[in-house]
Design a protein around this motif. Structure first.
Motif, PDB file in Angstrom:
ATOM      1  N   GLU A 211       0.840  -1.200   0.000  1.00 47.19           N
ATOM      2  CA  GLU A 211       0.000   0.000   0.000  1.00 47.19           C
ATOM      3  C   GLU A 211       0.877   1.253   0.000  1.00 47.19           C
ATOM      4  OE1 GLU A 211      -3.395  -0.269   2.870  1.00 47.19           O
ATOM      5  OE2 GLU A 211      -2.531  -2.290   3.139  1.00 47.19           O
TER       6      GLU A 211
ATOM      7  N   HIS B 103      -7.992  -9.272  -1.654  1.00 44.97           N
ATOM      8  CA  HIS B 103      -7.837  -8.334  -0.529  1.00 44.97           C
ATOM      9  C   HIS B 103      -6.632  -7.423  -0.731  1.00 44.97           C
ATOM     10  CE1 HIS B 103     -11.129 -10.246   1.524  1.00 44.97           C
ATOM     11  NE2 HIS B 103     -10.544 -11.421   1.344  1.00 44.97           N
TER      12      HIS B 103
ATOM     13  N   ARG C 251      -6.806  -3.363  -1.349  1.00 45.84           N
ATOM     14  CA  ARG C 251      -6.011  -2.429  -0.524  1.00 45.84           C
ATOM     15  C   ARG C 251      -5.122  -1.556  -1.398  1.00 45.84           C
ATOM     16  NH1 ARG C 251      -5.351  -7.135   2.639  1.00 45.84           N
ATOM     17  NH2 ARG C 251      -3.228  -7.366   1.870  1.00 45.84           N
TER      18      ARG C 251
END
Length: 167
Positions: free
Chosen positions: A106, A141, A145
């Motif tokens: 991220e 997931h 993100r």
């Protein structure tokens, strides 16, 4: 031969590595996730692209497309460094990135969003329940993100969705 001042677009394959095993990709035997044995996995040195840009008389008119025909450009370990140099040093007008989005952290995506004149196309072929059917090996997931970090940090994102019966 084309005159250097006429070059306005470069399509660059920065890597032939990929984290996904999409059955329609030319990396694999058609319809499977089995990698073709003749595939050579390697990264293009971003300095090679820089050498090309240096030869152009008007790099500020240049758009660079990091496409990912045989790999995902985000696999290249120096991609952020390269993009930053091409934009900040040479002033290229735009860098377009195509990715499955399931790579990097991220924090990387937040950093990429801060670089001006970068557009990112996320190839997401469904939602949580179906993306993995074609984008084999891409963790939903992590992907979610990543694209959220990029968008929330101000990045310009496009969603590219291939239509299949399952999605």
């Amino acid at each position: 031969f084309i005159e250097l001042d006429k070059i306005k677009n470069l399509e660059v394959e920065l890597s032939t590595y990929c984290n996904a095993a999409c059955p329609g990709c030319s990396r694999h035997y058609w319809g499977t996730s089995t990698k073709r044995p003749e595939l050579v996995e390697e990264h293009l040195d971003v300095d090679t692209v820089t050498k090309v840009i240096k030869q152009l008389p008007n790099p500020q008119d240049l758009e660079i497309h990091l496409c990912g025909n045989l790999g995902d450009p985000l696999m290249n370990p120096r991609i952020l460094e390269g993009i930053t140099d091409w934009i900040e040093i040479f002033g290229v007008s735009k860098v377009f990135i195509d990715t499955n989005g399931g790579l990097r952290s991220e924090e990387f995506w937040r950093e990429l969003a801060k670089v001006p004149r970068v557009d990112c196309t996320f190839s997401i072929d469904g939602l949580k329940d179906t993306n993995h059917i074609y984008r084999v090996g891409v963790d939903w997931h992590k992907l979610e993100r990543n694209f959220m970090a990029f968008i929330e940090a101000g990045g310009k994102a496009t969603w590219k969705w291939l239509i299949f019966d399952h999605n």
